[in-house]
Design a protein around this motif. Structure first.
Motif, PDB file in Angstrom:
ATOM      1  N   TYR A 161       0.871  -1.182   0.000  1.00  0.00           N
ATOM      2  CA  TYR A 161       0.000   0.000   0.000  1.00  0.00           C
ATOM      3  C   TYR A 161       0.897   1.216   0.000  1.00  0.00           C
ATOM      4  O   TYR A 161       1.543   1.536   0.993  1.00  0.00           O
ATOM      5  N   ARG A 162       0.960   1.899  -1.123  1.00  0.00           N
ATOM      6  CA  ARG A 162       1.880   3.015  -1.265  1.00  0.00           C
ATOM      7  C   ARG A 162       1.172   4.132  -2.027  1.00  0.00           C
ATOM      8  O   ARG A 162       1.217   4.182  -3.266  1.00  0.00           O
ATOM      9  N   PRO A 163       0.504   5.036  -1.325  1.00  0.00           N
ATOM     10  CA  PRO A 163      -0.175   6.127  -2.021  1.00  0.00           C
ATOM     11  C   PRO A 163       0.781   7.033  -2.785  1.00  0.00           C
ATOM     12  O   PRO A 163       0.379   7.734  -3.709  1.00  0.00           O
ATOM     13  N   ARG A 164       2.033   7.004  -2.396  1.00  0.00           N
ATOM     14  CA  ARG A 164       3.057   7.746  -3.127  1.00  0.00           C
ATOM     15  C   ARG A 164       4.392   7.079  -2.859  1.00  0.00           C
ATOM     16  O   ARG A 164       4.544   6.309  -1.911  1.00  0.00           O
ATOM     17  N   ASP A 165       5.370   7.366  -3.698  1.00  0.00           N
ATOM     18  CA  ASP A 165       6.723   6.906  -3.404  1.00  0.00           C
ATOM     19  C   ASP A 165       7.274   7.717  -2.234  1.00  0.00           C
ATOM     20  O   ASP A 165       7.080   8.932  -2.168  1.00  0.00           O
ATOM     21  N   TYR A 166       7.971   7.043  -1.341  1.00  0.00           N
ATOM     22  CA  TYR A 166       8.484   7.730  -0.156  1.00  0.00           C
ATOM     23  C   TYR A 166       9.880   8.292  -0.445  1.00  0.00           C
ATOM     24  O   TYR A 166      10.879   7.907   0.149  1.00  0.00           O
ATOM     25  N   VAL A 167       9.870   9.202  -1.405  1.00  0.00           N
ATOM     26  CA  VAL A 167      11.083   9.919  -1.777  1.00  0.00           C
ATOM     27  C   VAL A 167      10.685  11.356  -2.100  1.00  0.00           C
ATOM     28  O   VAL A 167       9.711  11.604  -2.819  1.00  0.00           O
ATOM     29  N   HIS A 168      11.416  12.295  -1.523  1.00  0.00           N
ATOM     30  CA  HIS A 168      11.204  13.713  -1.796  1.00  0.00           C
ATOM     31  C   HIS A 168      12.222  14.153  -2.849  1.00  0.00           C
ATOM     32  O   HIS A 168      13.427  14.122  -2.600  1.00  0.00           O
ATOM     33  N   ARG A 169      11.738  14.573  -3.997  1.00  0.00           N
ATOM     34  CA  ARG A 169      12.610  15.121  -5.035  1.00  0.00           C
ATOM     35  C   ARG A 169      12.641  16.640  -4.849  1.00  0.00           C
ATOM     36  O   ARG A 169      11.616  17.310  -4.980  1.00  0.00           O
ATOM     37  N   LEU A 170      13.813  17.164  -4.538  1.00  0.00           N
ATOM     38  CA  LEU A 170      13.926  18.555  -4.119  1.00  0.00           C
ATOM     39  C   LEU A 170      13.967  19.505  -5.316  1.00  0.00           C
ATOM     40  O   LEU A 170      14.333  19.119  -6.434  1.00  0.00           O
ATOM     41  N   GLU A 171      13.602  20.751  -5.054  1.00  0.00           N
ATOM     42  CA  GLU A 171      13.466  21.764  -6.099  1.00  0.00           C
ATOM     43  C   GLU A 171      14.792  21.963  -6.841  1.00  0.00           C
ATOM     44  O   GLU A 171      15.808  22.330  -6.247  1.00  0.00           O
ATOM     45  N   GLU A 172      14.764  21.731  -8.152  1.00  0.00           N
ATOM     46  CA  GLU A 172      16.001  21.720  -8.935  1.00  0.00           C
ATOM     47  C   GLU A 172      16.708  23.068  -8.939  1.00  0.00           C
ATOM     48  O   GLU A 172      17.941  23.136  -8.847  1.00  0.00           O
ATOM     49  N   SER A 173      15.969  24.171  -9.040  1.00  0.00           N
ATOM     50  CA  SER A 173      16.614  25.486  -9.097  1.00  0.00           C
ATOM     51  C   SER A 173      17.342  25.805  -7.797  1.00  0.00           C
ATOM     52  O   SER A 173      18.406  26.443  -7.808  1.00  0.00           O
ATOM     53  N   VAL A 174      16.794  25.359  -6.669  1.00  0.00           N
ATOM     54  CA  VAL A 174      17.438  25.586  -5.376  1.00  0.00           C
ATOM     55  C   VAL A 174      18.680  24.708  -5.251  1.00  0.00           C
ATOM     56  O   VAL A 174      19.743  25.159  -4.800  1.00  0.00           O
ATOM     57  N   VAL A 175      18.566  23.451  -5.661  1.00  0.00           N
ATOM     58  CA  VAL A 175      19.717  22.546  -5.631  1.00  0.00           C
ATOM     59  C   VAL A 175      20.831  23.061  -6.531  1.00  0.00           C
ATOM     60  O   VAL A 175      22.015  23.074  -6.144  1.00  0.00           O
ATOM     61  N   ASP A 176      20.488  23.512  -7.737  1.00  0.00           N
ATOM     62  CA  ASP A 176      21.503  24.015  -8.672  1.00  0.00           C
ATOM     63  C   ASP A 176      22.226  25.236  -8.101  1.00  0.00           C
ATOM     64  O   ASP A 176      23.449  25.361  -8.234  1.00  0.00           O
ATOM     65  N   ARG A 177      21.466  26.154  -7.494  1.00  0.00           N
ATOM     66  CA  ARG A 177      22.104  27.352  -6.931  1.00  0.00           C
ATOM     67  C   ARG A 177      23.013  26.974  -5.772  1.00  0.00           C
ATOM     68  O   ARG A 177      24.094  27.550  -5.601  1.00  0.00           O
ATOM     69  N   ALA A 178      22.582  26.015  -4.978  1.00  0.00           N
ATOM     70  CA  ALA A 178      23.401  25.564  -3.857  1.00  0.00           C
ATOM     71  C   ALA A 178      24.700  24.935  -4.339  1.00  0.00           C
ATOM     72  O   ALA A 178      25.785  25.197  -3.785  1.00  0.00           O
ATOM     73  N   LEU A 179      24.619  24.112  -5.373  1.00  0.00           N
ATOM     74  CA  LEU A 179      25.827  23.473  -5.894  1.00  0.00           C
ATOM     75  C   LEU A 179      26.788  24.487  -6.489  1.00  0.00           C
ATOM     76  O   LEU A 179      28.012  24.350  -6.367  1.00  0.00           O
ATOM     77  N   ALA A 180      26.252  25.515  -7.147  1.00  0.00           N
ATOM     78  CA  ALA A 180      27.115  26.554  -7.694  1.00  0.00           C
ATOM     79  C   ALA A 180      27.878  27.255  -6.579  1.00  0.00           C
ATOM     80  O   ALA A 180      29.085  27.531  -6.705  1.00  0.00           O
ATOM     81  N   ALA A 181      27.197  27.528  -5.477  1.00  0.00           N
ATOM     82  CA  ALA A 181      27.857  28.176  -4.342  1.00  0.00           C
ATOM     83  C   ALA A 181      28.860  27.236  -3.682  1.00  0.00           C
ATOM     84  O   ALA A 181      29.973  27.646  -3.314  1.00  0.00           O
ATOM     85  N   GLY A 306      27.956  24.767   3.934  1.00  0.00           N
ATOM     86  CA  GLY A 306      26.575  25.160   4.184  1.00  0.00           C
ATOM     87  C   GLY A 306      26.410  26.655   4.333  1.00  0.00           C
ATOM     88  O   GLY A 306      25.417  27.226   3.856  1.00  0.00           O
ATOM     89  N   SER A 307      27.369  27.317   4.966  1.00  0.00           N
ATOM     90  CA  SER A 307      27.295  28.761   5.132  1.00  0.00           C
ATOM     91  C   SER A 307      27.343  29.478   3.790  1.00  0.00           C
ATOM     92  O   SER A 307      26.582  30.423   3.538  1.00  0.00           O
ATOM     93  N   ALA A 308      28.210  29.010   2.888  1.00  0.00           N
ATOM     94  CA  ALA A 308      28.290  29.613   1.555  1.00  0.00           C
ATOM     95  C   ALA A 308      26.984  29.399   0.792  1.00  0.00           C
ATOM     96  O   ALA A 308      26.523  30.294   0.062  1.00  0.00           O
ATOM     97  N   ILE A 309      26.376  28.237   0.960  1.00  0.00           N
ATOM     98  CA  ILE A 309      25.116  27.948   0.285  1.00  0.00           C
ATOM     99  C   ILE A 309      24.004  28.846   0.803  1.00  0.00           C
ATOM    100  O   ILE A 309      23.235  29.428   0.024  1.00  0.00           O
ATOM    101  N   VAL A 310      23.904  28.981   2.111  1.00  0.00           N
ATOM    102  CA  VAL A 310      22.860  29.826   2.699  1.00  0.00           C
ATOM    103  C   VAL A 310      23.014  31.272   2.246  1.00  0.00           C
ATOM    104  O   VAL A 310      22.033  31.925   1.858  1.00  0.00           O
ATOM    105  N   GLU A 311      24.232  31.782   2.266  1.00  0.00           N
ATOM    106  CA  GLU A 311      24.462  33.160   1.826  1.00  0.00           C
ATOM    107  C   GLU A 311      24.065  33.341   0.365  1.00  0.00           C
ATOM    108  O   GLU A 311      23.460  34.363  -0.015  1.00  0.00           O
ATOM    109  N   ALA A 312      24.380  32.347  -0.481  1.00  0.00           N
ATOM    110  CA  ALA A 312      24.043  32.445  -1.906  1.00  0.00           C
ATOM    111  C   ALA A 312      22.537  32.400  -2.126  1.00  0.00           C
ATOM    112  O   ALA A 312      22.001  33.112  -2.984  1.00  0.00           O
ATOM    113  N   LEU A 313      21.839  31.563  -1.366  1.00  0.00           N
ATOM    114  CA  LEU A 313      20.389  31.487  -1.509  1.00  0.00           C
ATOM    115  C   LEU A 313      19.717  32.789  -1.093  1.00  0.00           C
ATOM    116  O   LEU A 313      18.769  33.250  -1.743  1.00  0.00           O
TER     117      LEU A 313
END
Length: 327
Positions: A161-181, A306-313
């Protein structure tokens, strides 16, 4: 640094008529040595104030840059309780805040060097699955094998019984900006951690790097190659393999944010503190706690990147949520 440290401001009760609106919320799991993931954040910035929110694990400390820092407690129930308490607090407004889980994690030695920092693009809930004992007939059961096996034999499977897959796919634009930072940050290195890493023949022979991929969240303190294969199978079944990091809070945090309609601004930033299996010649018990040098390195690198990522976001605000508000 502890909550009773004289250098920290005395927490006050949030005022519903004048809510605090941070630009970012940083969530670490623990604040006590040797797992003090919060310490580098409080040492890095000037702390301008503190809030006491009922239901939260510890006070929220507010920097002059508009960043809120707190701990969730270790594990999914603590994380869900704390994050829900923060989201429901009438004197705290997180509508214009990016939310970043930042701390340590495990990893496969095949995947990353100790001290590497991974930005997750998917969060898998390890605890939402079936676990089967196919050797049991209702009396004594035989020991399970080391292989995942066929569909009729493998020890785990997706929920029927799986009403949804139990995986959260995170917002791509936020992930991309974080990786750039993150790419602009040179992770710290440690000779002792590298020496321990080299006990694993399959591990990288170089120092820490920046990674992107799936993080797996579970309350079970699993360790060893058999369970690692099961984790890998579950990620592949969801189409998000291979996994990069493993931890105990982020599926709960993502779920709480999803319930409040705020999961799109969520990130998981985790540094590798230990490997999820023993090195050759080492027992599972001996390898479970990893190495003190790699633990300290991961705590520092998680906060450094993490600090660099937060500042960039906050500066780029990729979702346009209005991070120019101050605490």
């Amino acid at each position: 640094m502890s909550d009773s440290d004289d250098a920290l401001p005395t927490p006050r009760t949030p005022d519903p008529d004048a809510p605090v609106c941070p630009a970012a919320l940083v969530l670490t799991a623990a604040f006590e040595a040797p797992l003090d993931e919060r310490r580098p954040w409080l040492e890095r910035d000037e702390i301008a104030g503190a809030l006491e929110v009922p239901g939260a694990d510890t006070p929220i400390y507010l920097t002059e840059e508009g960043i809120a820092v707190t701990t969730t407690g270790i594990g999914k129930s603590d994380a869900a309780t704390t994050v829900t308490a923060l989201l429901a607090a009438p004197g705290l407004d997180l509508e214009s805040a990016y939310v970043v889980s930042c701390g340590i994690a495990g990893s496969s030695p095949d995947t990353a060097a100790l001290g590497s920092v991974a930005v997750a693009d998917a969060v898998v809930d390890w605890d939402r699955k079936h676990r089967w004992d196919h050797g049991s007939s209702g009396s004594d059961s035989s020991a399970p094998g080391d292989d995942i096996g066929t569909a009729d034999e493998r020890p785990i499977d997706l929920l029927a019984y799986r009403p949804r897959d139990y995986v959260h796919r995170l917002e791509e634009s936020v992930v991309d900006r974080a990786l750039a930072a993150a790419g602009d940050v040179d992770p710290l290195e440690d000779d002792d951690a590298l020496e321990y890493q080299r006990e694993y023949p399959a591990a990288p022979q170089t120092g820490p790097t920046i990674e992107r991929g799936t993080t797996v969240c579970g309350d079970e303190f699993w360790h060893g190659p058999r369970y690692a294969r099961e984790v890998a199978w579950l990620c592949e079944a969801y189409g998000v393999g291979p996994y990069v990091t493993t931890q105990m809070e982020d599926a709960a945090t993502a779920t709480a944010l999803e319930r409040f309609g705020l999961r799109d601004r969520y990130l998981s930033v985790r540094a590798v503190s230990n490997y999820d299996r023993p090195a050759p010649g080492e027992s599972v018990a001996e390898s479970f706690d990893g190495d003190p040098a790699s633990l300290a390195l991961a705590i520092d690198n998680a906060a450094r990147v993490g600090s660099a990522i937060v500042e960039a976001l906050i500066e780029a605000d990729p979702l346009g949520i209005g991070t120019d508000r101050s605490a």
